[in-house]
Design a protein around this motif. Structure first.
Motif, PDB file in Angstrom:
ATOM      1  N   ILE A  98      37.719  55.942  96.384  1.00 56.39           N
ATOM      2  CA  ILE A  98      37.523  54.602  95.817  1.00 56.39           C
ATOM      3  C   ILE A  98      38.775  54.143  95.076  1.00 56.39           C
ATOM      4  N   THR A  99      39.316  55.011  94.241  1.00 52.14           N
ATOM      5  CA  THR A  99      40.481  54.617  93.447  1.00 52.14           C
ATOM      6  C   THR A  99      41.738  54.498  94.304  1.00 52.14           C
ATOM      7  N   GLU A 100      41.829  55.269  95.384  1.00 49.00           N
ATOM      8  CA  GLU A 100      42.998  55.182  96.258  1.00 49.00           C
ATOM      9  C   GLU A 100      43.063  53.852  96.996  1.00 49.00           C
ATOM     10  N   HIS A 101      41.905  53.230  97.192  1.00 50.51           N
ATOM     11  CA  HIS A 101      41.871  52.028  98.020  1.00 50.51           C
ATOM     12  C   HIS A 101      41.665  50.747  97.212  1.00 50.51           C
ATOM     13  N   ILE A 102      42.077  50.782  95.954  1.00 49.83           N
ATOM     14  CA  ILE A 102      42.175  49.556  95.163  1.00 49.83           C
ATOM     15  C   ILE A 102      43.458  49.658  94.339  1.00 49.83           C
ATOM     16  N   SER A 103      44.279  48.644  94.433  1.00 51.69           N
ATOM     17  CA  SER A 103      45.571  48.666  93.754  1.00 51.69           C
ATOM     18  C   SER A 103      45.407  48.314  92.283  1.00 51.69           C
ATOM     19  N   LEU A 104      46.331  48.827  91.469  1.00 48.95           N
ATOM     20  CA  LEU A 104      46.322  48.545  90.046  1.00 48.95           C
ATOM     21  C   LEU A 104      46.414  47.041  89.822  1.00 48.95           C
ATOM     22  N   GLY A 105      45.508  46.509  89.020  1.00 51.20           N
ATOM     23  CA  GLY A 105      45.519  45.078  88.733  1.00 51.20           C
ATOM     24  C   GLY A 105      44.643  44.259  89.650  1.00 51.20           C
ATOM     25  N   GLU A 106      44.144  44.860  90.735  1.00 49.64           N
ATOM     26  CA  GLU A 106      43.249  44.131  91.637  1.00 49.64           C
ATOM     27  C   GLU A 106      41.890  43.917  90.982  1.00 49.64           C
ATOM     28  N   SER A 107      41.174  42.896  91.443  1.00 51.92           N
ATOM     29  CA  SER A 107      39.827  42.638  90.956  1.00 51.92           C
ATOM     30  C   SER A 107      38.897  43.757  91.390  1.00 51.92           C
ATOM     31  N   TYR A 108      37.949  44.102  90.528  1.00 48.09           N
ATOM     32  CA  TYR A 108      36.957  45.114  90.901  1.00 48.09           C
ATOM     33  C   TYR A 108      36.135  44.670  92.110  1.00 48.09           C
ATOM     34  N   GLY A 109      36.137  43.373  92.375  1.00 53.04           N
ATOM     35  CA  GLY A 109      35.418  42.880  93.542  1.00 53.04           C
ATOM     36  C   GLY A 109      36.003  43.381  94.851  1.00 53.04           C
ATOM     37  N   ASN A 110      37.223  43.952  94.799  1.00 55.31           N
ATOM     38  CA  ASN A 110      37.868  44.472  96.008  1.00 55.31           C
ATOM     39  C   ASN A 110      37.540  45.938  96.274  1.00 55.31           C
ATOM     40  N   ILE A 111      36.735  46.541  95.404  1.00 58.34           N
ATOM     41  CA  ILE A 111      36.344  47.939  95.632  1.00 58.34           C
ATOM     42  C   ILE A 111      35.523  48.038  96.911  1.00 58.34           C
ATOM     43  N   LYS A 112      35.863  49.025  97.736  1.00 59.56           N
ATOM     44  CA  LYS A 112      35.192  49.210  99.010  1.00 59.56           C
ATOM     45  C   LYS A 112      34.017  50.172  98.881  1.00 59.56           C
ATOM     46  N   LYS A 113      32.956  49.876  99.604  1.00 60.30           N
ATOM     47  CA  LYS A 113      31.838  50.812  99.647  1.00 60.30           C
ATOM     48  C   LYS A 113      32.262  52.032 100.444  1.00 60.30           C
ATOM     49  N   VAL A 114      31.829  53.209  99.991  1.00 63.80           N
ATOM     50  CA  VAL A 114      32.191  54.467 100.644  1.00 63.80           C
ATOM     51  C   VAL A 114      30.925  55.189 101.094  1.00 63.80           C
TER      52      VAL A 114
END
Length: 313
Positions: A98-114
């Motif tokens: 989860i943390t690898e696939h969201i860049s620092l500063g990105e919105s939490y809305g961009n978190i991908k379901k795993v």
């Protein structure tokens, strides 16, 4: 000479060597479609630890990380031998992904379901089924209703369940499957366990596997490497089983002796506890004498590497 009967390559070898090729995505897509009961399309294979081809990693664990057409991430892992903290490692792997696939500063809305799919060939614990599924649901303690969260999406406020966002976990306990395969899922689990595929199968992924995962379609060099892989699995499982049995036998004997010496309930309890501890230590000593690396001994016994180094000096 008659035609050689088709043999099919084990799934763990296939996901390490073959299913990462886009031309073979249909096999993995078939498994996911059957498991999720929803048509699943793989867009790409992502970087994962299972890409390692080191000798020490060739028989214990292999994995594949993929992105589907919805942008979700799917982890598929095959574990051949027992690992004490297996559930904890599944959790760590999902959190790391989860943390690898969201860049620092990105919105939490961009978190991908795993989605985490574990295919295990060892005794994970007690349970009567060969397939278990877990996901996060927030249930009212007093009302028993499921919580809905209001979320903004495309300039609209929409309801969303936490289970739509939080990871989902599937555990396939291969060795617990003992049915005649009648459903697509059962056909898949039967293949995972036996390597057998029915010649007239219509199950998604397995019909493609019959063509792409034939043992005798490999080059002699590939077949040799594959056979060595199977031998390594059998040898390690046999060594671990032997070491565990010897450790338990030694520990139980010491536990009974301690219990008799005390002659009271407290002595028996203490003897049993010490016997169990000694069983673990005996198993560690046996594995060390057989040449197993300290890391493998730690996984097999639950002891820390520091404890093992202190004990086996």
């Amino acid at each position: 000479m008659g035609k050689l009967k088709d043999r099919y390559i084990r799934f763990d070898w296939a996901i390490k060597r073959m299913l990462r090729d886009k031309a073979n995505f249909a096999v993995l897509e078939g498994l996911l479609t059957v498991l999720f009961e929803d048509k699943t399309q793989i867009v790409e294979i992502l970087e994962s630890e299972g890409n390692q081809l080191a000798e020490t990693d060739k028989f214990n664990r292999v994995d594949i990380k993929a992105k589907n057409s919805k942008g979700e991430i799917i982890l598929v892992e095959v574990q051949n031998t027992r690992e004490v903290y297996y559930l904890e490692r599944i959790l760590y792997g999902v959190a790391k992904t989860i943390t690898e696939h969201i860049s620092l500063g990105e919105s939490y809305g961009n978190i991908k379901k795993v989605y985490s799919i574990s295919i295990v060939y060892f005794d994970l614990g007690k349970g009567n089924d060969y397939l278990y599924h877990g996901q996060n649901r927030f249930i009212g303690v007093h009302t028993s209703d499921e919580l809905q969260i209001s979320t903004k999406q495309e300039d609209a406020i929409l309801p969303k369940y936490p289970r739509e966002i939080f990871p989902e976990y599937y555990i396939i306990r291969v060795n617990e499957f003992d049915k005649v395969a009648k459903t697509p899922l059962e056909e898949w689990v039967n293949y995972l366990k036996t390597g057998e595929i029915e010649p007239d199968t219509k199950t998604p992924g397995l019909s493609e596997a019959r063509e792409k995962l034939k043992y005798y379609s490999m080059t002699p060099g590939e077949r040799y490497a594959y056979d060595e892989h199977l031998n390594a699995i059998m040898i390690q499982n046999d060594v671990l089983s032997t070491a565990k049995l010897e450790g338990l036998t030694e520990g139980r004997a010491e536990g009974r002796a301690e219990g008799r010496a005390e002659g009271i309930a407290e002595g028996r309890a203490k003897g049993l506890a010490e016997g169990r501890a000694e069983a673990i230590l005996a198993t560690a000593r046996n594995l060390k004498s057989m040449g197993f690396p300290t890391e493998d001994i730690s996984r097999a016994t639950g002891l820390t590497i520091e404890d093992i180094l202190n004990i086996l000096r």
